[in-house]
Design a protein around this motif. Structure first.
Motif, PDB file in Angstrom:
ATOM      1  N   PRO A   1      38.319  32.194  12.235  1.00 12.31           N
ATOM      2  CA  PRO A   1      37.724  30.854  12.297  1.00 12.31           C
ATOM      3  C   PRO A   1      36.207  30.910  12.135  1.00 12.31           C
ATOM      4  O   PRO A   1      35.537  31.696  12.809  1.00 12.31           O
ATOM      5  CB  PRO A   1      38.095  30.356  13.697  1.00 12.31           C
TER       6      PRO A   1
ATOM      7  N   LEU B   1      34.754  24.657  13.201  1.00 14.00           N
ATOM      8  CA  LEU B   1      35.719  23.691  13.730  1.00 14.00           C
ATOM      9  C   LEU B   1      35.060  22.319  13.767  1.00 14.00           C
ATOM     10  O   LEU B   1      33.896  22.194  14.130  1.00 14.00           O
ATOM     11  CB  LEU B   1      36.156  24.120  15.133  1.00 14.00           C
TER      12      LEU B   1
ATOM     13  N   ALA C   1      30.906  24.815  15.727  1.00 11.61           N
ATOM     14  CA  ALA C   1      31.736  23.622  15.907  1.00 11.61           C
ATOM     15  C   ALA C   1      30.871  22.368  15.884  1.00 11.61           C
ATOM     16  O   ALA C   1      29.716  22.379  16.310  1.00 11.61           O
ATOM     17  CB  ALA C   1      32.498  23.698  17.228  1.00 11.61           C
TER      18      ALA C   1
ATOM     19  N   ILE D   1      39.922  23.301  11.140  1.00  7.67           N
ATOM     20  CA  ILE D   1      39.309  24.610  11.373  1.00  7.67           C
ATOM     21  C   ILE D   1      39.249  25.326  10.036  1.00  7.67           C
ATOM     22  O   ILE D   1      40.285  25.545   9.390  1.00  7.67           O
ATOM     23  CB  ILE D   1      40.119  25.457  12.372  1.00  7.67           C
TER      24      ILE D   1
END
Length: 335
Positions: free
Chosen positions: A144, A147, A221, A237
């Motif tokens: 990841p 996000l 994020a 994501i």
């Protein structure tokens, strides 16, 4: 083992919770309490259980094992204390309290009375979120890198309504923003850095808030919450292998992964075949059923906190929200 439930307060969320409780085997609604007997009686007529015209009577009922606290945020500590001191286990609506100091006191009370305590964070118990978390940890969906999650809806309510009343804990961050923060925590880990900006009312209520965050392994994020506008209610994501998309991410019906594959040409990558992230088990009702099941499972095992919603996780998210509120200038009366 049948877990016998009492519901404290009779608002909208309590009614939705009661409908999901009726779908859970080995869970039974035995009592409901309200400040007004007529309200409790109307609730009991629809959902079952004995009606009480005070919270004190509810927690004194020997038939009740667990009390679900569904009152406004600002009243959670007082109502949980009432239940814990009466020897009842507690499932308390999110956020557990207005700030981390009050939450630490609730956790202390639960330990003092040797009772189970869990924040009613349905996202952390949801089978689709649990499946996503497991597959991300396995590495199969890639690393990841970013996000994004947003949750908002327009609140049309009178000033005395809990959604707009500062004395009851009105806050877009506490009502909606807790979900993006929890989602990011579950799938990325504990935030290393968070920053917020907000639009405040004249009463210093955050109507809209935007948060940026840095998480472990360099993941970033962006998260938003709103009480003035309609968001997509989605989360995505971006990983180094593709993109994950979740509709209604705080209780998703569907999560998909779209891998990106090499096309013709050195810098051409194209979306491949979409993959469904299957939940760890079928989703029941509106999603509250899974936190009800988790409470029953924990009580049967003799636990005093849930591995899915541990006290440390609840306190971490509240600590984050304390800091974010301070950044944007939101203070609750008396704090």
């Amino acid at each position: 083992m049948t877990t016998r439930w009492g519901i404290l307060a009779t608002g909208k969320i309590a009614r939705t919770f009661a409908r999901d409780l009726a779908l859970v085997p080995d869970a039974e609604l035995v009592a409901v309490g309200s400040r007004r007997l007529a309200s409790a009686e109307a609730f009991a007529a629809e959902h079952g259980g004995t009606a009480y015209g005070s919270y004190e009577e509810l927690v004194a009922d020997p038939a009740v094992d667990v009390v679900y606290v569904a009152s406004p945020h600002a009243l959670h500590l007082d109502h949980a204390r009432l239940a814990l001191e009466a020897g009842k286990h507690v499932l308390c609506e999110k956020p557990l309290t207005l700030d981390v100091a009050a939450a630490e006191e609730m956790v202390r009370l639960a330990a003092e009375h040797d009772r189970f305590l869990m924040e009613a964070m349905w996202t952390a118990c949801h089978p689709a979120i649990l499946a996503l978390r497991d597959r991300l940890r396995s590495g199969e969906l890639g690393r990841p890198r970013h996000l994004h999650a947003e949750l908002g809806f327009r609140v049309d309510a009178p000033p005395e309504d809990r959604m707009l009343n500062p004395s009851l804990g009105a806050s877009a961050l506490l009502d909606m923003g807790i979900y993006p923060l929890t989602f990011a925590h579950l799938v990325l880990g504990e935030a290393e850095e968070l920053h917020a900006v907000a639009d405040l009312t004249a009463d210093a209520i955050d109507l809209d808030v935007a948060v940026t965050g840095r998480y472990p392994a360099g993941a970033l994020a962006t998260m938003t919450a709103s009480m003035s506008s309609w968001s997509s209610r989605r989360a995505s994501i971006a990983t180094d292998l593709g993109r994950i998309d979740a509709d209604d991410f705080h209780h998703p019906e569907r999560i998909t992964f779209t891998p990106y594959v090499q096309g013709e040409g050195s810098w051409v990558f194209l979306p491949g075949e979409q993959v469904e992230i299957e939940p760890t088990e079928p989703v029941v009702g509106q999603g509250y059923a899974h936190e009800i099941v988790e409470v029953g499972r924990c009580l049967a095992a003799g636990l005093r906190e849930s591995p899915l919603v541990p006290h440390a996780q609840t306190l971490t998210i509240l600590r984050q929200m304390d800091d974010l509120r301070a950044q944007v200038g939101v203070r609750f009366p008396g704090s």
